[in-house]
Design an enzyme around this catalytic site. Structure first.
Site, short mmCIF file in Angstrom:
data_model
loop_
_atom_site.label_atom_id
_atom_site.label_comp_id
_atom_site.label_asym_id
_atom_site.label_seq_id
_atom_site.Cartn_x
_atom_site.Cartn_y
_atom_site.Cartn_z
N SER A 178 0.29 -1.45 0.28
CA SER A 178 0.27 -0.18 -0.42
C SER A 178 0.87 1.51 0.30
CB SER A 178 -1.09 0.27 1.23
OG SER A 178 -1.44 -1.13 1.42
N THR A 197 -1.68 2.03 4.53
CA THR A 197 -0.74 3.77 4.47
C THR A 197 -0.05 3.84 5.28
OG1 THR A 197 -2.66 4.16 2.83
CG2 THR A 197 -1.81 5.42 4.15
N THR A 222 1.25 6.93 0.83
CA THR A 222 0.89 5.58 0.31
C THR A 222 0.56 5.74 -1.83
OG1 THR A 222 -1.42 4.70 0.55
CG2 THR A 222 -1.72 7.10 -0.06
N ARG A 264 -6.85 8.96 -9.69
CA ARG A 264 -7.92 8.56 -8.65
C ARG A 264 -6.96 9.42 -7.49
NH1 ARG A 264 -7.33 6.60 -3.30
NH2 ARG A 264 -9.55 6.92 -1.86
N THR A 288 -6.16 6.77 7.93
CA THR A 288 -5.67 5.81 7.23
C THR A 288 -7.55 5.22 6.92
OG1 THR A 288 -4.77 3.66 6.12
CG2 THR A 288 -5.87 3.55 8.54
N GLY A 289 -7.47 3.93 5.65
CA GLY A 289 -8.80 3.95 5.46
C GLY A 289 -9.26 4.49 3.94
C1 SD4 Z 1 -6.84 6.36 0.24
N1 SD4 Z 1 -6.81 6.64 2.63
O1 SD4 Z 1 -6.10 6.16 -0.48
C2 SD4 Z 1 -5.40 5.69 1.44
C3 SD4 Z 1 -5.57 4.66 2.07
C4 SD4 Z 1 -5.10 3.55 2.62
O2 SD4 Z 1 -4.32 1.57 3.92
O3 SD4 Z 1 -5.71 4.11 3.93
N2 SD4 Z 1 -5.07 3.00 2.71
O4 SD4 Z 1 -7.70 6.02 0.44
#
Ligand code: SD4
Length: 333
Positions: free
Chosen positions: A90, A192, A210, A220, A243-244
């Site tokens: 990631s 991330t 990330t 994106r 994160t997320g």
């Molecule tokens: C995103 N927040 O690009 C990041 C992805 C992520 O662990 O946190 N992955 O949306």
């Protein structure tokens, strides 16, 4: 180099004058060297907190702090560990690609003075956290994207690399068998790294890096490189990082919200909980299908973490101990 010299330098490089700056060390700006007696909060110890289970990254950051380094150097150096770790799918090299097979990276960094630098949608450069720092310190801008960011990286001495590893390519080939696209952050697609640190002078900095959502649409951008969403630092108050599912964090400007809640007197834990509740409330029922996690730190070195679903963890290095913790979570069902 001062920002005002940037245009002059840019024109020199476009005339073909070689710029030989190492991409591995990024100490172009002299760090503040306030005496430790500046601290009015004597209880502050150096501390590092980062999303997910990243003991090597927090150990690196801690080492920087132990050597008297700044929080800014600590978070940059810590994040670089994950960027070059190809087993982290990631972040950085080895990150999972977008649906066209391109690994594109997002990163941002923020210092104790509220300076911020970010890069987004960058290909072929592993250490985008250092590139974000260069944007902050070496240009009159705060964000560079895509080809422009990449070009700036090469001018600054960064190496061009293929970021798509064999195993990421294999995963992409497998994904293409069905090309099912459900942008769900699940247990396979996280890590991330968002990192916050307080140095021995009591100053706070943060960084976030990330490769974004696996198999995202080309172009994106998530929350991670966006000030206030993936990261926010206010040296008077504290810092937060996320994160997320970036789309959901962006819509609630989660990290800024957390810092503002701490300013109003909430603890880092209370502030993270409120931010997650905000994300959940705005999502209707959809929160069942995505994860969002926040970590936060205040000026006193207190920490907080909260997420939607059970499996978010974070790593803290303090008082010589490097530990991974399970975050408390919203969705008890
Ligand atoms: C995103 N927040 O690009 C990041 C992805 C992520 O662990 O946190 N992955 O949306």
């Amino acid at each position: 180099m001062k920002r005002r010299n940037f245009l002059q330098k840019a024109s020199l490089t476009s005339l073909g004058v070689m710029v030989s700056v190492s991409a591995t060390s990024c100490k172009t700006k002299k760090e503040d060297t306030k005496p430790l007696s500046y601290l009015n909060n004597k209880g502050i110890k150096p501390i590092v907190i980062a999303t997910w289970n990243v003991p090597n990254a927090t150990a690196k950051a801690w080492q920087v702090l132990q050597n008297g380094g700044s929080a800014l150097d600590a978070v940059e150096q810590g994040c670089r560990i994950e960027e070059e770790d190809t087993s982290n799918s990631s972040v950085g090299k080895g990150g999972l690609p977008d649906r066209d097979g391109n690994v594109t990276l997002d990163a941002c960094i923020m210092d104790k003075d509220g300076n911020y630098g970010a890069v987004m949608n960058v290909q072929n450069i592993t250490h985008v956290i250092s590139l974000a720092r260069r944007v902050m310190e070496e240009t009159p801008h705060v964000i560079l994207a895509g080809k422009g960011a990449e070009k700036f990286g090469y001018e600054q001495g960064f190496t061009k690399e293929n970021l798509l590893t064999e195993s990421s390519k294999k995963a992409w080939d497998k994904w293409k068998e069905t090309s099912q696209y459900n942008p769900i952050i699940n247990i396979e697609n996280h890590d991330t790294i968002g990192m916050l640190a307080i140095d021995s002078r009591g100053d706070i900095s943060g960084a976030c890096t990330t490769s974004g959502l696996a198999y995202k649409m080309a172009g994106r951008i998530g929350d991670s490189p966006i000030i206030g969403s993936g990261l926010f630092i206010d040296n008077e108050v504290g810092g937060a990082t996320a994160t997320g599912m970036g789309e959901e964090v962006l819509k609630t400007v989660g990290s800024f919200l957390i810092v503002e809640l701490m300013r109003q007197g909430k603890t880092p834990q209370e502030a993270c909980e409120e931010a997650v509740r905000r994300v959940v409330k705005k999502s209707g029922d959809r929160f069942k299908d995505f994860q969002v996690g926040f970590i936060a730190i205040n000026k006193e070195g207190e920490t907080g973490a909260f997420c939607i679903h059970e499996w978010f963890t974070y790593t803290v290095y303090k008082q010589g101990e490097n530990k991974n913790y399970k975050s408390s979570y919203y969705n008890k069902a």
